[in-house]
Design an enzyme around this catalytic site. Structure first.
Site, PDB file in Angstrom:
ATOM      1  N   ALA B  11      49.724  49.021  57.689  1.00  0.00           N
ATOM      2  CA  ALA B  11      51.168  49.543  57.898  1.00  0.00           C
ATOM      3  C   ALA B  11      51.344  50.325  58.905  1.00  0.00           C
ATOM      4  O   ALA B  11      52.454  50.718  59.429  1.00  0.00           O
ATOM      5  CB  ALA B  11      51.449  50.535  56.593  1.00  0.00           C
ATOM      6  N   SER B  12      50.004  50.742  59.535  1.00  0.00           N
ATOM      7  CA  SER B  12      49.938  51.488  61.024  1.00  0.00           C
ATOM      8  C   SER B  12      50.481  50.929  62.089  1.00  0.00           C
ATOM      9  O   SER B  12      49.634  49.976  62.587  1.00  0.00           O
ATOM     10  CB  SER B  12      48.359  52.170  60.891  1.00  0.00           C
ATOM     11  OG  SER B  12      48.002  52.803  61.959  1.00  0.00           O
ATOM     12  N   THR B  13      51.113  51.542  62.874  1.00  0.00           N
ATOM     13  CA  THR B  13      51.669  51.269  64.119  1.00  0.00           C
ATOM     14  C   THR B  13      50.589  51.130  64.862  1.00  0.00           C
ATOM     15  O   THR B  13      50.221  50.052  65.875  1.00  0.00           O
ATOM     16  CB  THR B  13      52.977  51.934  64.477  1.00  0.00           C
ATOM     17  OG1 THR B  13      52.578  53.242  64.539  1.00  0.00           O
ATOM     18  CG2 THR B  13      53.997  51.497  63.867  1.00  0.00           C
ATOM     19  N   SER B  15      47.362  51.105  64.541  1.00  0.00           N
ATOM     20  CA  SER B  15      46.606  50.164  64.085  1.00  0.00           C
ATOM     21  C   SER B  15      46.766  48.745  64.592  1.00  0.00           C
ATOM     22  O   SER B  15      45.769  48.147  65.274  1.00  0.00           O
ATOM     23  CB  SER B  15      46.386  50.035  62.657  1.00  0.00           C
ATOM     24  OG  SER B  15      45.571  51.437  62.087  1.00  0.00           O
TER      25      SER B  15
END
Lengths: 204, 204
Positions: B11-13, B15
């Site tokens: 969900a991490s941008t 990442s």
């Protein structure tokens, strides 16, 4: 000449790194930088923080101190000293910086950050401010008196309000002439490029 | 060969940005990277966050999306699409990534991030996962069945516990063989240098 505003808080660790780097990088980029001290405390309070997030979230704080030590070492700086307490109370230093002429603000601000994060000095201490001012050939008592004036207090409050109005939520931050906001010392190069007119093909 | 562990949450941008960059940068640096998906949700919950800090702090969120767009443009990526809802539910994708062989995990993970942040796909959707697996020549139904097994669920929970135990509080993160922690896609180069043995003159 392209312009960029550098927003910093004297208690902020990464503001120290940005303060060391910004003028040299801006000179290379041909960008004129305005140094704008403000107070992160009221903005943090508006976000519901009672102290620095680096204190509220211990794992985040542990990483920050280690990251700062690594970056300082990589840049060839002296070892970082943790202010005690952290965050330092930067109100007096911010008022003094505000009281100075625009051209005198960068050197004084760098001296404050170095005294705090390298020298371990208490930047809330009036005698520390006096020492730094004197070393930079200012009339310390006159500047400290001006720093305590209603005009300077109001000017610093206005800077903090202006920061919040520009969407600033942390320090350091950079804003371009059109208001484009960059947060963090890691974004200095991007902010300078943007100030120069670089848009990277972004949608308008 | 020096090693580095890459910890990421689907969900991490940031990442996503790290997932695009890490293997090429590591190949140049001669560092072997282990891709370790984990779930940031339980770690955020332990910090008292009820959702992403980018949602909790709107000014921080506005900057992040603009920063991501700028970075993507600078890197020549297609325009970023905001997942709706944000953050996406990455549980299924993380289980599928965990179910794959170590050698298959990077390509699948990059495909998930691209589907999410470029294609606007719902990565919580089983049929999206099946499509991505099939495109990479996996037996989608077999992998999805394995992803739903108790063994894979336990393995993902263990990865999240291991992340927290290593002091990880956000994504992406990188850990060197001795546990040295680097947070954020901005720290990839420093993490690789550390893995190679660089210490920058840090006190031991």
């Amino acid at each position: 000449m392209p312009t960029l505003t550098f927003w910093y808080d004297f208690a902020s660790t990464y503001s120290f790194l940005a303060a060391e780097a910004v003028d040299d990088a801006a000179a290379v980029a041909g960008v004129e930088v305005t140094w704008r001290p403000f107070l992160l405390g009221p903005i943090f309070a508006g976000q519901g923080y009672t102290t620095s997030p680096f204190n509220l979230y211990p794992a985040k704080g542990r990483h920050m101190w280690r990251d700062l030590a690594r970056l300082a070492a990589r840049l060839g700086y002296p070892a970082i000293v943790r202010p005690d307490p952290f965050p330092a109370n930067g109100l007096l230093a911010a008022r003094v910086a505000t009281a100075l002429a625009d051209t005198d603000r960068p050197a004084f601000s760098r001296a404050v950050f170095r005294a705090e994060f390298v020298g371990g000095a208490d930047i809330a201490d009036r005698s520390v401010m006096a020492r730094l001012l004197t070393a930079l050939c200012h009339d310390a008592e006159a500047v400290l008196a001006r720093a305590a004036s209603d005009e300077v207090k109001a000017s610093l409050r206005a800077a903090t309000a202006a920061a919040e109005q520009r969407g600033i939520f942390g320090a350091p931050s950079f804003t371009a002439a059109d208001g484009e906001l960059f947060w963090g010392s890691d974004r200095l190069a991007d902010a300078l490029a943007f100030a120069q007119g670089q848009r990277w093909g972004l949608p308008a």
